[in-house]
Design a protein around this motif. Structure first.
Motif: not given
Length: 658
Positions: A30-42
């Protein structure tokens, strides 16, 4: 105990390991997906923030280039001598306009006077410019002006106007040419940054002047109404260059805006972030699938590893349960796992063997003690806390031996003392019995006296009450007699008054008789005229005679009543004197009765106190009797118990200090 083991069995270590491992992996995923999602959006926002402004600027420059080209064409036509020469013919000017319109593909091209009316041009030229935004701007700036998009019939047009001056700097007319909207549409169509991206050209009022959807241009839709907020419109028409983000229909959109130089237009490009998040979403989805696969593999490996640990710990747990149930002889199975479970099972085996040796030695010593043999001690090598048990048990044996020796010595002394106490208790019991009997007799005598005193007290109280009633009656009789005397005196006084009245009546009757006689004499003198009056006088005389007789009779009766009243007054006075004497005697008897009643009450109270004291003494004597009986019984029991204690203590084999 069994239920507790069952609860523990339900929470197996393999289940816990699997649960904790899966939970950790899920949290990491979950942390990985959240970080990836936020990183991709950023990352997407960063890339778009870098690319979008430059793309908007480039598109704006393309628009500016096209508009400058249109302006240059108007300038070129306006510099033609046939147009600028005020003395030139209209045919020459019209020829220049027709040639320029056919060569440059104007929608229409014409000359307009200072009032905005058509001066030269074909039938496509509008008759007047007064309704167009272009005309007041031309009058105000006296320079090149680009008009807003205007719908002429079914065609969208872009008009460009230029004032034409003569050599003296005076205005001759306005040269206005209209281009087809496709010039702007081609530039907007070339802006393809994303599938759902949109490019806008808006004027200073926020009206849409350019868009791929020409219906918006025809209706001159307000940009704020189209995008749903006026914040974007205010930013776009502010004349600044920049980029911003906003939320629209559960999606984040980026908008880049820049003014178009040479016009009062502005270019804005809106791009949804979701158009650029497709690859990122695919990467996130791939990461989720990979994480699920890793979770599955980790679960299988964890179950296998946990099962091995569980089997190793199960043997240790079973042996510990046997140890908890008191089994010290079953051998402990040592796991050959070459890890902590092997160390745990080996340590458990050593622990069971050590405890078994300690318990055997302690059991042997306790067995000897239970048989009465205290001449023993704990031997062997003990370790850890068991050393304290060894020393404590040896100390207990020594202490018990010394205590039992003291008990043996004390039991002899208790036996002798119990005999003496028993004899004294018998003597005390005999004396207490005699004292209790004497007190019982005294108590009965006191009760009899108390009953007699109570009877005398009751009779005295009744006599006092009767004397009080007699005194009250005598007081009432005395008062009545005094009232009778007063009444007799009042009657006597009234009789005297009646006598006076009767005398007055006699005098009135005599005078009436005298007057009647005089009236008769006068009537006889009057002759016939006085006969009637004579009759009246005769009747009055008879009435006077009757009144005189009645008065005399009343006087006699009154005299007789006066004599009777005088006699009654005398007798009443004598009776009143007798009542006074009786009342005095009654008062003295009442006082004597009260004093007697007070004396009896004092005697009764004293006797009651004496009875209470005797009762207390009797209770004390009874308690002493009971205590002496219990002491006698207890001393006899103590004597027997001392004998039994002597016999029991003699059975122990004690350790004697050498």
């Amino acid at each position: 105990m069994q239920e507790e083991h069952e609860v523990k069995a339900k929470r197996s270590i393999s289940g816990r390991i699997l649960f904790n491992t899966d939970l950790m992996m899920i949290c990491l995923a979950v942390v990985f997906v959240v970080l990836m999602t936020r990183s991709m959006k950023s990352l997407t926002d960063s890339v778009l923030s870098d690319v979008l402004p430059s793309m908007t600027k480039t598109a704006s420059q393309n628009l500016e280039g096209n508009l400058h080209m249109l302006s240059d064409r108007i300038f070129m036509i306006g510099e033609n001598e046939a147009i600028t020469d005020p003395g030139g013919s209209q045919e020459g000017k019209l020829s220049v306009l027709e040639n320029a319109q056919s060569g440059i593909e104007f929608a229409w091209l014409g000359l307009y006077n200072a009032e905005g009316s058509l001066y030269l041009g074909d039938e496509k030229c509008p008759a007047s410019l007064k309704e167009r935004k272009l005309f007041p701007l031309l009058q105000e700036t006296q320079n090149m002006v680009i008009d807003d998009i205007f719908e002429n019939g079914d065609v969208l047009e872009l008009a460009v106007g230029l004032p034409i001056f003569n050599t003296e700097g005076e205005l001759n007319y306005y040269l206005v040419g209209s281009y087809n909207y496709d010039i702007l549409s081609d530039v907007l169509s070339s802006i393809n940054i994303s599938a759902n991206g949109e490019a806008f050209i808006v004027n200073a009022d926020g009206r849409i002047m350019g868009h791929r959807n020409t219906d918006l241009v025809r209706e001159q839709t307000d940009m704020a109404e189209y995008v749903g907020t006026d914040v974007i419109e205010n930013k776009v028409v502010s004349g600044e260059t920049g980029i911003m983000t906003y939320e629209y229909k559960k999606d984040t959109e980026l908008i880049s805006y820049v003014p178009i130089n040479g016009t009062d237009w502005y270019l804005a490009i809106i791009v949804p972030r979701s158009d650029f998040m497709g690859p990122a979403n695919d990467s996130i989805l791939l990461g989720i699938y990979i994480t699920l696969g890793i979770l599955l593999v980790a679960g299988i490996y964890t179950v296998a590893y946990a099962s091995r640990i569980k089997n190793s710990l199960k043997g240790v747990t079973n042996r510990i349960e046997l140890l908890a149930n008191g089994d010290l002889k079953t051998p402990t199975k040592i796991s050959r796992t070459k890890d902590e479970t092997q160390v745990l099972s080996a340590s458990l085996s050593n622990t069971v063997n050590s405890i078994n040796g300690y318990i055997s030695e302690l059991s042997k010593i306790l067995s000897s003690i239970s048989e009465g043999d205290f001449d023993v001690s704990v031997e062997g090598e003990f370790h850890g806390d068991f050393v304290i048990m060894k020393e404590s048990l040896n100390s207990i044996i020594v202490s018990l031996s010394q205590m039992l020796m003291s008990v043996q010595d004390s039991s002899k002394q208790v036996l002798e003392t119990a005999g003496i106490v028993s004899e004294s208790a018998v003597q005390v019991h005999t004396g207490s019995s005699e004292q209790s009997s004497s007190l019982m007799v005294l108590t009965e005598e006191t009760k009899a006296i108390e009953e007699n005193i109570s009877e005398v007290d009751n009779n005295t109280r009744m006599a006092g009450e009767l004397m009080e009633k007699a005194k009250t009656s005598m007081d009432a009789g005395d008062a009545n007699m005094k009232n009778l005397l007063k009444a007799m005196e009042d009657i006597n006084n009234n009789s005297l008054e009646i006598t006076k009245v009767n005398r007055i009546l006699e005098n009135i009757a005599a005078q009436t008789n005298m007057l009647a006689l005089n009236a008769s004499v006068e009537a006889s003198r009057a002759g016939e005229f006085g006969k009637g009056f004579a009759v009246v006088a005769s009747e009055v005389r008879e009435l006077a005679a009757q009144s005189t007789d009645s008065a005399k009779h009343a006087s006699e009766v009154i005299n007789s009543s006066l004599k009777a009243i005088e006699n009654g007054v005398i007798y009443a006075k004598q009776a009143a004197e007798s009542f006074d004497d009786i009342n005095e005697v009654t008062s003295k008897m009442t006082d004597i009765t009260k004093r007697l009643e007070e004396s009896v009450s004092v005697q009764k109270e004293s006797l009651a106190n004496m009875s209470d004291q005797i009762a207390q003494i009797s209770n004390v004597a009874q308690r002493n009797l009971d205590s002496s009986y219990e002491s006698t019984t207890a001393s006899q029991k103590l004597h027997k118990q001392a004998e039994g204690l002597q016999n029991i203590s003699g059975q122990f084999r004690l350790r004697r200090d050498k």
